[in-house]
Design an enzyme around this catalytic site. Structure first.
Site, mmCIF file in Angstrom:
data_model
loop_
_atom_site.group_PDB
_atom_site.id
_atom_site.type_symbol
_atom_site.label_atom_id
_atom_site.label_comp_id
_atom_site.label_asym_id
_atom_site.label_seq_id
_atom_site.Cartn_x
_atom_site.Cartn_y
_atom_site.Cartn_z
ATOM 1 C CE LYS A 9 35.709 37.383 37.118
ATOM 2 N NZ LYS A 9 35.863 36.858 36.962
ATOM 3 C CG ASP A 135 34.002 38.247 41.366
ATOM 4 O OD1 ASP A 135 34.401 38.548 42.187
ATOM 5 O OD2 ASP A 135 33.842 37.547 40.757
#
Length: 296
Positions: A9, A135
């Site tokens: 990401k 996350d």
């Protein structure tokens, strides 16, 4: 044996609002999956046996690895009398601000759900993931999301932008904990830019997106690691494009509207630095279905 991809990401925005009473920081950010990925193979093992091998010799293979933690949490949550061997083929740089470890953990959760046919929803897998790292829930879903709280409160975003991303990974270790400790009051904001970014993404305002990218931690990391600031300046001079940082760093990136533009940036950068990647945005729902593989 089951193969799952673990997608990296980047942060399109990252605003830190304040320090919380629990010691964490309240954040508001837009996270985006990109198609740079680790490969995560899962193979059934007897009950209680959780093992991990990795192509990267520098990462732990015991309980310190988030993928191992994910397997333990999964079996505890589902009360599944089973085990697993995890084989990681690492392509995402380690400790790079790209959520490689969190993404591996998410791939293990999704893969075990498929391998043992436990039927958990993505929401349930994300709930398990939140116990592992901030996350991990985002990485369970993939795609694009606004993340708040410690990063675990997600609002998933649908948009049609398919931008290319040129990543630059310097050989520099950055301590995330030290970066957060380095925040000063003037770094905090009560006016996060996630709303602006979501608006630009959904309106397909591709030309405006690079200038809307923001990261509170970038100025902190640059203060602490002036060599990274110097590298960012060099990248900007070579590419003639805005340069951004993902997470607490050290990975830098430039956004490109077309493959041709990304290739030109990549070729220019490869002449002056080694670890450069061309990637692109990918969508959500885990970003790919697991694949059944023959034993390897």
């Amino acid at each position: 044996m089951l193969l799952n991809r673990a997608y990296a990401k980047i942060n399109l925005t990252l605003d830190v609002l304040h320090r919380r009473d629990d010691g964490y920081h309240e954040v508001d950010m837009v996270m985006q999956s990109i198609d740079l990925s680790d490969l995560v193979w899962l193979d059934k093992r007897p009950s209680g046996e959780i093992t991990l091998d990795s192509s990267s010799p520098g990462i732990p293979t015991d309980d310190r690895n988030l993928a191992v933690q994910a397997a333990k949490r999964f079996f505890e949550h589902t009360r599944t009398d089973a085990g697993v061997h995890i084989q990681l083929e690492k392509h995402i740089p380690v400790a790079a601000g790209l959520a490689g470890g969190s993404s591996d953990a998410a791939a293990v959760l999704r893969g075990l759900n498929e391998l043992y046919e436990t039927g958990l929803t993505l929401d349930e897998l994300a709930h398990i993931g939140a116990q592992i790292g901030s996350d991990v829930p985002f990485c369970v879903y993939g795609g694009t999301a606004v993340a708040r709280g410690r990063g675990e409160r997600l609002t998933r975003i649908v948009h049609g932008c398919n931008l290319h991303v040129v990543l630059i990974h310097p050989r520099l270790f950055v301590s995330t904990a030290d970066v957060y400790q380095g925040l000063v009051p003037s770094d905090f904001t009560d006016n996060p830019r996630s709303g602006d970014m979501v608006e630009k993404l959904q309106a397909l305002q591709i030309d405006d997106i690079p200038s809307t990218v923001s990261n509170t931690l970038q100025r902190v990391t640059f203060r602490m690691y002036p060599e990274l600031q110097a590298l960012a300046d060099k990248v900007a001079a070579v590419t003639h494009h805005p340069v951004h940082m993902s997470g607490s760093g050290p990975t830098l990136f430039c956004l490109a509207a077309t493959a041709g533009q990304a290739n030109r940036m990549y070729n220019a950068l490869r002449g002056v630095m080694k670890d450069v990647y061309i990637t692109r945005f990918v969508s959500g729902e885990g970003t790919s279905e697991p694949e059944e593989m023959k034993s390897v």
